[in-house]
Design a protein around this motif. Sequence first.
Motif, PDB file in Angstrom:
ATOM      1  N   ARG A  57       0.850  -1.191   0.000  1.00  0.00           N
ATOM      2  CA  ARG A  57       0.000   0.000   0.000  1.00  0.00           C
ATOM      3  C   ARG A  57       0.885   1.240   0.000  1.00  0.00           C
ATOM      4  O   ARG A  57       2.092   1.159   0.291  1.00  0.00           O
ATOM      5  CB  ARG A  57      -0.915  -0.001   1.223  1.00  0.00           C
ATOM      6  N   PRO A  58       0.318   2.405  -0.304  1.00  0.00           N
ATOM      7  CA  PRO A  58       1.120   3.642  -0.282  1.00  0.00           C
ATOM      8  C   PRO A  58       1.693   3.910   1.113  1.00  0.00           C
ATOM      9  O   PRO A  58       1.030   3.681   2.132  1.00  0.00           O
ATOM     10  CB  PRO A  58       0.110   4.717  -0.683  1.00  0.00           C
ATOM     11  N   LEU A  59       2.908   4.386   1.153  1.00  0.00           N
ATOM     12  CA  LEU A  59       3.563   4.729   2.414  1.00  0.00           C
ATOM     13  C   LEU A  59       3.459   6.216   2.731  1.00  0.00           C
ATOM     14  O   LEU A  59       3.746   6.627   3.852  1.00  0.00           O
ATOM     15  CB  LEU A  59       5.037   4.315   2.364  1.00  0.00           C
ATOM     16  N   VAL A  60       3.064   6.995   1.742  1.00  0.00           N
ATOM     17  CA  VAL A  60       2.863   8.439   1.919  1.00  0.00           C
ATOM     18  C   VAL A  60       1.512   8.789   1.310  1.00  0.00           C
ATOM     19  O   VAL A  60       1.209   8.385   0.182  1.00  0.00           O
ATOM     20  CB  VAL A  60       3.980   9.253   1.240  1.00  0.00           C
ATOM     21  N   ARG A  61       0.711   9.532   2.053  1.00  0.00           N
ATOM     22  CA  ARG A  61      -0.604   9.946   1.566  1.00  0.00           C
ATOM     23  C   ARG A  61      -0.655  11.465   1.480  1.00  0.00           C
ATOM     24  O   ARG A  61      -0.262  12.153   2.430  1.00  0.00           O
ATOM     25  CB  ARG A  61      -1.698   9.421   2.486  1.00  0.00           C
ATOM     26  N   ALA A  62      -1.125  11.971   0.368  1.00  0.00           N
ATOM     27  CA  ALA A  62      -1.250  13.412   0.155  1.00  0.00           C
ATOM     28  C   ALA A  62      -2.713  13.759  -0.070  1.00  0.00           C
ATOM     29  O   ALA A  62      -3.411  13.081  -0.849  1.00  0.00           O
ATOM     30  CB  ALA A  62      -0.409  13.856  -1.037  1.00  0.00           C
ATOM     31  N   ASP A  63      -3.178  14.806   0.610  1.00  0.00           N
ATOM     32  CA  ASP A  63      -4.571  15.226   0.516  1.00  0.00           C
ATOM     33  C   ASP A  63      -4.621  16.728   0.269  1.00  0.00           C
ATOM     34  O   ASP A  63      -4.097  17.516   1.068  1.00  0.00           O
ATOM     35  CB  ASP A  63      -5.306  14.862   1.800  1.00  0.00           C
ATOM     36  N   ARG A  64      -5.244  17.117  -0.839  1.00  0.00           N
ATOM     37  CA  ARG A  64      -5.369  18.532  -1.200  1.00  0.00           C
ATOM     38  C   ARG A  64      -6.724  19.060  -0.731  1.00  0.00           C
ATOM     39  O   ARG A  64      -7.781  18.484  -1.030  1.00  0.00           O
ATOM     40  CB  ARG A  64      -5.229  18.688  -2.715  1.00  0.00           C
ATOM     41  N   ASN A  65      -6.718  20.151   0.002  1.00  0.00           N
ATOM     42  CA  ASN A  65      -7.949  20.812   0.436  1.00  0.00           C
ATOM     43  C   ASN A  65      -7.777  22.308   0.199  1.00  0.00           C
ATOM     44  O   ASN A  65      -7.155  23.013   0.988  1.00  0.00           O
ATOM     45  CB  ASN A  65      -8.210  20.527   1.918  1.00  0.00           C
ATOM     46  N   GLY A  66      -8.288  22.783  -0.930  1.00  0.00           N
ATOM     47  CA  GLY A  66      -8.114  24.185  -1.286  1.00  0.00           C
ATOM     48  C   GLY A  66      -6.657  24.487  -1.541  1.00  0.00           C
ATOM     49  O   GLY A  66      -5.992  23.831  -2.352  1.00  0.00           O
ATOM     50  N   ASP A  67      -6.137  25.476  -0.825  1.00  0.00           N
ATOM     51  CA  ASP A  67      -4.736  25.865  -1.023  1.00  0.00           C
ATOM     52  C   ASP A  67      -3.799  25.157  -0.048  1.00  0.00           C
ATOM     53  O   ASP A  67      -2.644  25.538   0.091  1.00  0.00           O
ATOM     54  CB  ASP A  67      -4.586  27.385  -0.887  1.00  0.00           C
ATOM     55  N   ARG A  68      -4.305  24.107   0.591  1.00  0.00           N
ATOM     56  CA  ARG A  68      -3.515  23.386   1.604  1.00  0.00           C
ATOM     57  C   ARG A  68      -3.255  21.954   1.162  1.00  0.00           C
ATOM     58  O   ARG A  68      -4.173  21.250   0.733  1.00  0.00           O
ATOM     59  CB  ARG A  68      -4.277  23.396   2.932  1.00  0.00           C
ATOM     60  N   LEU A  69      -1.998  21.524   1.264  1.00  0.00           N
ATOM     61  CA  LEU A  69      -1.621  20.147   0.960  1.00  0.00           C
ATOM     62  C   LEU A  69      -1.143  19.481   2.243  1.00  0.00           C
ATOM     63  O   LEU A  69      -0.168  19.920   2.854  1.00  0.00           O
ATOM     64  CB  LEU A  69      -0.507  20.112  -0.095  1.00  0.00           C
ATOM     65  N   SER A  70      -1.862  18.426   2.648  1.00  0.00           N
ATOM     66  CA  SER A  70      -1.481  17.666   3.841  1.00  0.00           C
ATOM     67  C   SER A  70      -0.793  16.378   3.400  1.00  0.00           C
ATOM     68  O   SER A  70      -1.346  15.614   2.600  1.00  0.00           O
ATOM     69  CB  SER A  70      -2.711  17.346   4.687  1.00  0.00           C
ATOM     70  N   ILE A  71       0.393  16.133   3.928  1.00  0.00           N
ATOM     71  CA  ILE A  71       1.178  14.947   3.577  1.00  0.00           C
ATOM     72  C   ILE A  71       1.386  14.118   4.840  1.00  0.00           C
ATOM     73  O   ILE A  71       1.826  14.642   5.868  1.00  0.00           O
ATOM     74  CB  ILE A  71       2.536  15.341   2.966  1.00  0.00           C
ATOM     75  N   LEU A  72       1.073  12.843   4.744  1.00  0.00           N
ATOM     76  CA  LEU A  72       1.151  11.948   5.894  1.00  0.00           C
ATOM     77  C   LEU A  72       2.122  10.807   5.621  1.00  0.00           C
ATOM     78  O   LEU A  72       1.978  10.087   4.624  1.00  0.00           O
ATOM     79  CB  LEU A  72      -0.231  11.366   6.197  1.00  0.00           C
ATOM     80  N   LEU A  73       3.130  10.645   6.487  1.00  0.00           N
ATOM     81  CA  LEU A  73       3.967   9.439   6.470  1.00  0.00           C
ATOM     82  C   LEU A  73       3.123   8.333   7.091  1.00  0.00           C
ATOM     83  O   LEU A  73       2.771   8.402   8.267  1.00  0.00           O
ATOM     84  CB  LEU A  73       5.256   9.656   7.269  1.00  0.00           C
ATOM     85  N   ASP A  74       2.784   7.312   6.318  1.00  0.00           N
ATOM     86  CA  ASP A  74       1.761   6.356   6.745  1.00  0.00           C
ATOM     87  C   ASP A  74       2.313   4.936   6.803  1.00  0.00           C
ATOM     88  O   ASP A  74       1.916   4.045   6.040  1.00  0.00           O
ATOM     89  CB  ASP A  74       0.559   6.440   5.794  1.00  0.00           C
ATOM     90  N   ARG A  75       3.212   4.730   7.713  1.00  0.00           N
ATOM     91  CA  ARG A  75       3.762   3.398   7.939  1.00  0.00           C
ATOM     92  C   ARG A  75       3.910   3.176   9.457  1.00  0.00           C
ATOM     93  O   ARG A  75       4.992   2.871   9.956  1.00  0.00           O
ATOM     94  CB  ARG A  75       5.125   3.279   7.251  1.00  0.00           C
ATOM     95  N   PRO A  76       2.818   3.337  10.193  1.00  0.00           N
ATOM     96  CA  PRO A  76       2.923   3.315  11.660  1.00  0.00           C
ATOM     97  C   PRO A  76       3.404   1.984  12.219  1.00  0.00           C
ATOM     98  O   PRO A  76       4.018   1.942  13.291  1.00  0.00           O
ATOM     99  CB  PRO A  76       1.491   3.631  12.120  1.00  0.00           C
ATOM    100  N   GLU A  77       3.130   0.884  11.493  1.00  0.00           N
ATOM    101  CA  GLU A  77       3.572  -0.430  11.984  1.00  0.00           C
ATOM    102  C   GLU A  77       5.095  -0.544  11.995  1.00  0.00           C
ATOM    103  O   GLU A  77       5.651  -1.404  12.690  1.00  0.00           O
ATOM    104  CB  GLU A  77       2.958  -1.552  11.134  1.00  0.00           C
TER     105      GLU A  77
END
Length: 345
Positions: free
Chosen positions: A159-179
């Motif tokens: 699965r992806p290890l980094v998730r990016a979410d665009r909301n208007g003029d804001r880009l949220s980036i999540l390192l997503d490998r908590p295990e």
Amino acid sequence: MERTGVDEGLRLAADGRPQAPIRRLDLDDWQGEDPAAAAEQVRESLSLTIGVATRRPPERLRPLLDALTLTLAGPQVAPDERALVPVEAPEQAYATLTRAVGRNPRAALALGQLLRQTPSLGTLQALAAEAAAYSMLLGGIEFAAWRVGRKTTPTPCDRPLVRADRNGDRLSILLDRPERRNAFSFRMREELYEALELALLDDTIDEVELTGAGPVFSSGGDLAEFGSARDLVAAYLVRLDRGPWRLIHRLRDRTTVRVQGAAVGAGIEMAAFAGRVVASPDAFFLLPEVAMGLVPGAGGTVSVPRRIGRWRAAWMMLSGARIDATTALRWGLIDEIDELDDHDR
């Protein structure tokens, strides 16, 4: 350390091991001395030169303080000077440094020289110097000794290890490998680079926020992949060309990093490039690479000294000391301490 004379050098053994990687200078003995000649000698020395002070050094010793690798200052010495590393027990702290340097003197000396270069270079040139030193040490005996008996098979993940979410003029980036405590693997590096590249190419994105899933922001490089590079020149070029930390630097005025739990190695090295770093009260920061026979390789010899000065950066990197959030805020490694919302975790 002698006050005059020619530097004795590293006193290399037949196998190339330095016999004199670290030297000590007691600053209490220099309260009434002219430091100019000693400062020049320290700057020209290949060894690490550590100052020890139990009294506040007078201003006339400024050239010497600036030249030293770092100065360990006792609790009675005002701690607001970047060239001073405040410690409870200078003798004990010096012994800690001596042991750490003695275990991996080649990596420690490479770090000492690197930290004298990176503050005066442009960001790209400083990153190139770091990447060259790091790649060289990958082929060294100290790193090889650290690797003995360690697992080198990466854990597969589909699965992806980094998730990016665009909301208007804001880009949220999540390192997503908590295990894996968001361990920074080759794949995570590439996915983070691509997410940051989007913000770099799209000037309608005004804010970038980087967070980590789970209780830990990042435990640093994925140890299962350490040492897997076969072509060290290629490793140098990839580290320089595809390092996400370079993009964080270019986006620094738009970027906030939110840190919880551990920010180890690459975790804090990358974060320190951001214009704003917010940490939870339980956050701590650690740079363990010298103990592995390496130097920081995710931009840390560039980003961390720019925030806290090369002297305190040298202390963190040579000793492997764990720095809590309160100390990090006081030193300038982070900009704010705040409880992170559940969605940030």
